[in-house]
Design a protein around this motif. Structure first.
Motif, PDB file in Angstrom:
ATOM      1  N   SER A 436     -54.336   8.851 -27.743  1.00  0.00           N
ATOM      2  CA  SER A 436     -55.269   7.833 -28.247  1.00  0.00           C
ATOM      3  C   SER A 436     -54.623   6.920 -29.278  1.00  0.00           C
ATOM      4  O   SER A 436     -55.118   5.809 -29.519  1.00  0.00           O
ATOM      5  CB  SER A 436     -56.500   8.519 -28.860  1.00  0.00           C
ATOM      6  N   HIS A 437     -53.544   7.371 -29.900  1.00  0.00           N
ATOM      7  CA  HIS A 437     -52.875   6.549 -30.907  1.00  0.00           C
ATOM      8  C   HIS A 437     -51.947   5.499 -30.282  1.00  0.00           C
ATOM      9  O   HIS A 437     -51.487   4.594 -30.985  1.00  0.00           O
ATOM     10  CB  HIS A 437     -52.041   7.440 -31.828  1.00  0.00           C
ATOM     11  N   MET A 438     -51.680   5.602 -28.996  1.00  0.00           N
ATOM     12  CA  MET A 438     -50.719   4.703 -28.376  1.00  0.00           C
ATOM     13  C   MET A 438     -51.180   3.238 -28.339  1.00  0.00           C
ATOM     14  O   MET A 438     -50.353   2.340 -28.550  1.00  0.00           O
ATOM     15  CB  MET A 438     -50.402   5.191 -26.958  1.00  0.00           C
ATOM     16  N   PRO A 439     -52.458   2.924 -28.066  1.00  0.00           N
ATOM     17  CA  PRO A 439     -52.845   1.495 -28.117  1.00  0.00           C
ATOM     18  C   PRO A 439     -52.579   0.857 -29.474  1.00  0.00           C
ATOM     19  O   PRO A 439     -52.124  -0.294 -29.547  1.00  0.00           O
ATOM     20  CB  PRO A 439     -54.344   1.544 -27.789  1.00  0.00           C
ATOM     21  N   ALA A 455     -45.675  11.545 -36.887  1.00  0.00           N
ATOM     22  CA  ALA A 455     -46.490  11.259 -38.071  1.00  0.00           C
ATOM     23  C   ALA A 455     -47.684  10.388 -37.704  1.00  0.00           C
ATOM     24  O   ALA A 455     -48.810  10.630 -38.178  1.00  0.00           O
ATOM     25  CB  ALA A 455     -45.633  10.572 -39.133  1.00  0.00           C
ATOM     26  N   LEU A 456     -47.479   9.379 -36.875  1.00  0.00           N
ATOM     27  CA  LEU A 456     -48.592   8.517 -36.468  1.00  0.00           C
ATOM     28  C   LEU A 456     -49.644   9.317 -35.704  1.00  0.00           C
ATOM     29  O   LEU A 456     -50.852   9.161 -35.947  1.00  0.00           O
ATOM     30  CB  LEU A 456     -48.062   7.376 -35.605  1.00  0.00           C
ATOM     31  N   LYS A 457     -49.213  10.160 -34.803  1.00  0.00           N
ATOM     32  CA  LYS A 457     -50.157  10.967 -34.025  1.00  0.00           C
ATOM     33  C   LYS A 457     -50.923  11.937 -34.920  1.00  0.00           C
ATOM     34  O   LYS A 457     -52.150  12.092 -34.782  1.00  0.00           O
ATOM     35  CB  LYS A 457     -49.394  11.735 -32.939  1.00  0.00           C
ATOM     36  N   SER A 487     -46.414   5.958 -41.398  1.00  0.00           N
ATOM     37  CA  SER A 487     -45.664   6.537 -40.281  1.00  0.00           C
ATOM     38  C   SER A 487     -44.272   5.941 -40.167  1.00  0.00           C
ATOM     39  O   SER A 487     -43.321   6.640 -39.798  1.00  0.00           O
ATOM     40  CB  SER A 487     -46.437   6.314 -38.975  1.00  0.00           C
ATOM     41  N   GLU A 488     -44.140   4.688 -40.464  1.00  0.00           N
ATOM     42  CA  GLU A 488     -42.832   4.038 -40.355  1.00  0.00           C
ATOM     43  C   GLU A 488     -41.918   4.395 -41.514  1.00  0.00           C
ATOM     44  O   GLU A 488     -40.727   4.632 -41.330  1.00  0.00           O
ATOM     45  CB  GLU A 488     -43.027   2.531 -40.285  1.00  0.00           C
TER      46      GLU A 488
END
Length: 754
Positions: A436-439, A455-457, A487-488
């Motif tokens: 779900s985090h990919m978009p 980290a983003l996920k 996350s970056e």
């Protein structure tokens, strides 16, 4: 300073007006010239020219030098650097913040914002809302509306808010205007998983056809509605007022409806207002937060197919009414779909009001906090404008649809069909999956490695779980840009989290240690090269296409006509858009246009008739490679099949050869025994003994060979698959002639022993 807002103010700087106008003209010219400089793929190409790099370096040095002179007036310690865009951008932001803070402090000091007589506080609130403080501050011609301490309406709801991922159950308990009785049927996917409930009015929507009075042309042009001041306005906040409204709606045939929604301080969202306008009764605003348990009574009107409900952009309104109140709609006309069918250049309600009613509305309150009670006059006026002219617009668009089709109602019926499809949509809860985090990641156009992606996920799932638990929106807990920055960056220290989240949201401030520990756990993962990264060639082509599509509108659009929702539409300047821009760059080599870009042809494709972008070539080569792989795979399968058939043929051939060899050996043995016997009889007595010994030796060898062959045949007869042929025991005498053998056989030399 002398101003149109305050003509009596003294002129404290004599040449301020000329300096301001001159500076504005210079800045405007600078921005327009900078818009003509190459960017994206064009800039990368121009960088290969030495002369371009020299000019660019000189311009950069001049810009940095002049900027340092300006910045030194505000922050003397700040010095911009050449060819360090990130550092310079950060410092410019700091300088701008310092200037704006100083200006705000001076304005507050001079205007006396905190004086009690300038605050108009309203405390008369609805029964569900006990103590918000609403303040309106007048500064010149601008009015600021602020509110704090607004109680959360969902805390007073009788039906508990369910933010889990379980299946959403419709709230409808009674089905007026029904053809089929109420029955909630679960819909299953192909895998047998429950994915939702069937629309309660599915049968009624399938059988719906608009009445003839809504299809036939109007006998006379519609009457233009009176202004807001001349129209009756009713605010509905009690059950008795709602019952009176329902009774009034039973006597009308058409009504304009709109919904105001709030989603920032709740997970699923809250419907705050419903606006209804009728020709006979005027404008109604329903406080659906105070009447949440009674709004289902509107189903008696909204599901009546003989009454027309006119919306503008009803896709969201339909599902919001289902989710919060169990209210459904049968018989809808959407002016947004009508504008799309008429192929209008602008589809917003603001443009329809300007086109048909010559009314210019202010849409700055579209994202206002509609939970505020009581509603300020500005919000009341905004809410009324959404429906006040909508019935007149529907009549005018109906006439345009019929006129466009030459009197045929096919376009009008097409709009009704699109509206019927919108009414058939159902609400479903948001479900978070593994990807779900990919978009969000794709929209950010960033390149993350495995640590950053983990980290983003993790942050995305954690934020969603906390938002469901606290009934807050995910963007309120942790905005998307802050989550991407965390996350970056993957900060090692807590101070790094502060730097990425500035200003820090209250929720992150409370869970600072938790966020930091999650980031540290992701830093311990093994680092792999940048996965989930778009190929550089494709990314360059995509950025080049975006740059070409946005030619002449990078920063300054003052010389272009406006066609946005926030500005008045000018329908008389369409020819101006097709003409060349009035301002041309002084340096022709820097001009970047579509023709210039597409005219660049390398030596490799100088004879090509059509330029094919790299990504298109990649797609074609990929399809060819896939076809080659499929062909190679089929060839391998054919070879394997042939080998299988060849093995069977080889086995059959070997068996046949063995049988032939056996028969041949037997025949040769009989002939050899007969000849040897004759030779023994004819020969004299001296050689008789030698002949007999030779025959006996040959016979013995033949007997051994025959016995071995018989044993092999017995074993092969007992098995389906014969054993491999024994080449060592084979007799190859059949392939040779005995006469030739005797001639070519070398003579044996025996050594005499004494």
């Amino acid at each position: 300073m002398h101003s149109d807002l305050n003509p009596e103010a003294p002129e404290f700087y004599p040449h301020l007006a000329s300096v301001t106008k001159g500076g504005y003209s210079t800045m405007n010219k600078t921005i327009k010239s900078s818009n003509q400089l190459p960017a994206g793929a064009s800039h990368e190409m121009f960088k290969t020219f030495t002369s371009f790099n020299i000019v660019k370096c000189k311009l950069s040095e001049n810009v940095v030098t002049q900027s340092n002179q300006i910045v030194a007036k505000e922050l003397p310690t700040v010095k911009l650097k050449i060819n360090d865009l990130e550092y310079n951008t950060e410092k410019i932001i700091d300088v701008n913040d310092s200037m704006l803070d100083r200006v705000n402090i001076n304005i507050d000091t001079e205007s006396g914002v905190n004086k009690p007589n300038q605050l108009m506080v309203a405390r008369n609130v609805s029964s569900w809302n006990n103590g918000p403080i609403i303040a309106k501050i007048q500064m010149g011609s601008t009015t600021f509306i602020g509110a704090k301490n607004i109680p959360r309406p969902q805390l007073s709801f009788k039906d508990a808010v369910d933010n889990s991922e379980s299946l959403w159950v419709p709230k409808i308990s009674d089905k007026p205007n029904s053809i089929k009785s109420l029955a909630l049927s679960i819909i299953y996917s192909e895998d047998g998983e429950a994915i939702g409930y069937e629309h309660p009015y599915r049968v009624e929507l399938d059988l719906y056809h608009p009445p003839a009075e809504f299809i036939d042309p109007d006998p006379s042009p519609p009457k233009f509605p009176p202004s807001l001041e001349e129209t009756k306005y009713t605010y509905v906040e009690t059950e008795e007022q709602l019952d009176a409204l329902v009774k009034h709606l039973e006597g009308v045939k058409e009504m304009a409806v709109d919904v105001e929604h709030h989603s920032y301080r709740t997970y699923q969202g809250i419907t705050c207002l419903i606006q209804i306008t009728t020709t006979e009764g005027g404008d109604f605003i329903i406080d659906v937060i105070a009447l949440r348990e009674h709004i289902h009574k509107l189903n008696l009107i909204f599901t009546n197919p003989k009454k027309l409900k006119v919306f503008h952009g009803a896709e969201s309104d339909v599902v919001w009414l289902q989710r919060d109140f169990g209210v459904y709609i049968v018989g809808l006309f959407d002016t947004h779909q009508a504008a799309r069918t008429l192929k209008m250049s602008a589809l917003a309600l603001k443009n329809l009001l300007l086109k048909y009613c010559n009314v210019n509305t202010d849409k700055r309150y579209q994202l206002a906090d509609w939970r505020i009670r009581p509603l300020p006059d500005e919000l009341v006026e905004y809410a009324r404008m959404d429906t006040h002219y909508l019935l007149y617009i529907w009549r005018m668009m109906k006439a345009d649809l019929l006129a466009t089709a030459g009197g045929n109602p096919r376009l009008l019926l097409a709009v009704f069909e699109q509206a019927r499809q919108i009414c058939g949509t159902t609400y479903n809860k948001k479900v978070v999956h593994e990807d779900s985090h990919m978009p969000l990641y794709v929209r950010s156009k960033k390149s993350f490695n495995t640590q950053q992606m983990a980290a983003l996920k993790m942050l995305y799932k954690w934020r969603d779980a906390q938002a469901r638990l606290l009934d807050e929106s995910t963007t309120y807990l942790l905005p998307n840009h802050m989550m991407l920055a965390l996350s970056e960056t993957l900060p090692r220290e807590v101070q790094g989290v502060h730097a990425c989240c500035n200003p820090m949201p209250p929720f992150i401030k409370q869970n600072l240690i938790t966020v930091h520990r999650m980031i540290l756990s992701c830093r311990e993962l093994p680092v792999e090269p940048q996965l989930y990264q778009m190929p550089s060639s494709i990314r360059t082509m995509a950025s080049a296409q975006q740059h070409l599509a946005a030619a002449y509108n990078v920063h300054d659009l003052a010389h272009m006509p406006e066609f946005t929702d926030d500005h008045r539409t000018n329908f008389d300047v369409t020819e101006y858009l097709n003409s060349e821009p009035p301002m041309q760059p002084e340096v022709k080599a820097f001009k970047t246009t579509y023709k210039t870009y597409c005219g660049i042809v390398s030596d490799l494709n100088v004879d090509a008739k059509l330029f094919i972008p790299p990504y298109d070539r990649y797609r074609k080569y990929r399809s060819l490679a896939q076809m080659e792989e499929m062909k190679e795979f089929k060839d391998k399968e054919a070879k394997i099949a042939a080998l299988g058939k060849g093995d069977e043929l080889i086995k059959a051939e070997v068996l046949a050869k063995l049988q032939q060899a056996k028969a041949k050996i037997e025949d040769d043995g009989k002939i050899a025994i007969k000849e040897a016997t004759e030779i023994v009889i004819i020969d004299d007595e001296d050689t008789k003994a030698k002949r007999k010994r030779k025959i006996s030796i040959d016979k013995t060898e033949r007997n051994v060979t025959k016995s071995d062959i018989k044993k092999g045949n017995k074993k092969s007869a007992g098995k389906n698959n014969p054993e491999p042929f024994m080449y060592k025991n084979a007799n190859y005498r059949k392939f040779y002639s005995e006469n030739n053998t005797e001639k070519t056989r070398p003579k044996m030399k025996f050594k005499k022993h004494k």
